[in-house]
Enzyme design. Sequence first.
Site, short mmCIF file in Angstrom:
data_model
loop_
_atom_site.label_atom_id
_atom_site.label_comp_id
_atom_site.label_asym_id
_atom_site.label_seq_id
_atom_site.Cartn_x
_atom_site.Cartn_y
_atom_site.Cartn_z
N CYS A 175 -2.39 4.97 3.32
CA CYS A 175 -2.31 3.61 2.75
C CYS A 175 -1.35 2.70 3.50
O CYS A 175 -1.59 1.49 3.58
CB CYS A 175 -2.01 3.69 1.27
SG CYS A 175 -3.42 4.40 0.37
N HIS A 230 -5.39 12.27 -8.54
CA HIS A 230 -4.05 11.68 -8.47
C HIS A 230 -4.11 10.22 -8.89
O HIS A 230 -5.16 9.58 -8.80
CB HIS A 230 -3.49 11.78 -7.04
CG HIS A 230 -4.31 10.99 -6.06
ND1 HIS A 230 -5.48 11.47 -5.51
CD2 HIS A 230 -4.17 9.73 -5.58
CE1 HIS A 230 -6.01 10.57 -4.72
NE2 HIS A 230 -5.24 9.48 -4.75
N HIS A 251 -6.64 4.81 -9.72
CA HIS A 251 -8.02 5.32 -9.72
C HIS A 251 -8.58 5.52 -11.12
O HIS A 251 -7.83 5.84 -12.05
CB HIS A 251 -8.06 6.67 -8.98
CG HIS A 251 -7.67 6.59 -7.54
ND1 HIS A 251 -8.27 5.74 -6.64
CD2 HIS A 251 -6.72 7.28 -6.83
CE1 HIS A 251 -7.72 5.90 -5.45
NE2 HIS A 251 -6.77 6.82 -5.53
N ASP A 300 -1.86 2.87 -6.14
CA ASP A 300 -3.12 3.57 -6.13
C ASP A 300 -3.48 3.70 -7.61
O ASP A 300 -2.65 4.15 -8.43
CB ASP A 300 -2.87 4.96 -5.50
CG ASP A 300 -4.01 5.46 -4.64
OD1 ASP A 300 -4.74 4.62 -4.07
OD2 ASP A 300 -4.17 6.69 -4.54
N LYS A 341 -5.26 -0.92 -6.39
CA LYS A 341 -6.35 -0.63 -5.44
C LYS A 341 -6.93 0.76 -5.68
O LYS A 341 -6.31 1.58 -6.35
CB LYS A 341 -5.81 -0.74 -4.02
CG LYS A 341 -4.69 0.25 -3.82
CD LYS A 341 -4.06 0.08 -2.48
CE LYS A 341 -3.07 1.18 -2.24
NZ LYS A 341 -3.61 2.54 -2.37
N ASP A 367 2.53 2.11 -2.78
CA ASP A 367 2.23 3.35 -3.51
C ASP A 367 3.41 4.33 -3.68
O ASP A 367 3.23 5.55 -3.51
CB ASP A 367 1.08 4.11 -2.82
CG ASP A 367 -0.20 3.29 -2.74
OD1 ASP A 367 -0.18 2.12 -3.15
OD2 ASP A 367 -1.21 3.83 -2.25
C1 VGL Z 1 -3.18 7.72 -0.43
C2 VGL Z 1 -4.44 9.60 -0.09
C3 VGL Z 1 -5.21 9.30 -1.18
C4 VGL Z 1 -2.01 6.86 -0.02
C5 VGL Z 1 -3.95 7.40 -1.52
O1 VGL Z 1 -1.44 6.14 -0.87
O2 VGL Z 1 -1.66 6.91 1.17
N1 VGL Z 1 -3.44 8.81 0.28
N2 VGL Z 1 -4.95 8.20 -1.89
ZN ZN Z 2 -5.81 7.70 -3.81
#
Ligand code: VGL
Ligand code: ZN
Length: 182
Positions: free
Chosen positions: A127, A61, A48, A46, A86, A8
């Site tokens: 993550c 985000h 979403h 990430d 993911k 990420d």
């Molecule tokens: C993450 C918070 C929300 C991460 C992803 O990549 O660690 N943290 N979504």
């Molecule tokens: Zn996230």
Amino acid sequence: MRGLLVVDVQNDFCPGGALAVPEGDKVVPVINKLMDGFPVVVASKDWHPQETVHFQKWPVHCVHNTNGADFHPEIVSTKIEQVFLKGTGNKDDGYSAFEATNLDLAQYLRQKGVDELYVTGLATDYCVRASAIDAAKKGFKTCVVTDAIAAVNVHPGDDKKALEDMKKQGVELLSSKEVTNL
Ligand code: VGL
Ligand code: ZN
């Protein structure tokens, strides 16, 4: 064989992003340097939907196909052979790269002959932690590269707690210098 997982390293987790990790971009040059020493380099994103229960806990985000979800512009993405997406559902957090929905990460790595996984990226306390613990549980020899990660630290000390949790699950902690000299 050794594989490198870049978790990420996306614009929204870097300074100026929607869910910026303090000094999130400091991991970029370290990761770029590490990539050269690995025959297999993969990354997670990430990724979403616009509406998800995940956004009840976090600011919006890494919405799929937005600039915030792109890799940090300085990550050498040509070295990344496959990206695992993911958090793609609207009912799950999808913290672990092993929860990717486009492809099965564990299966992919095994097929490539990877049995040792080096985990880097963002964020240490979410993550990175979830991905490293999953990797260890799935039988990979797992190492987190301590200067190639950065934490959100919603609560002060979350980073240290995450490192302890990972160690308890059999994850090894090494600096990039140690990894390079292995
Ligand atoms: C993450 C918070 C929300 C991460 C992803 O990549 O660690 N943290 N979504
Ligand atoms: Zn996230």
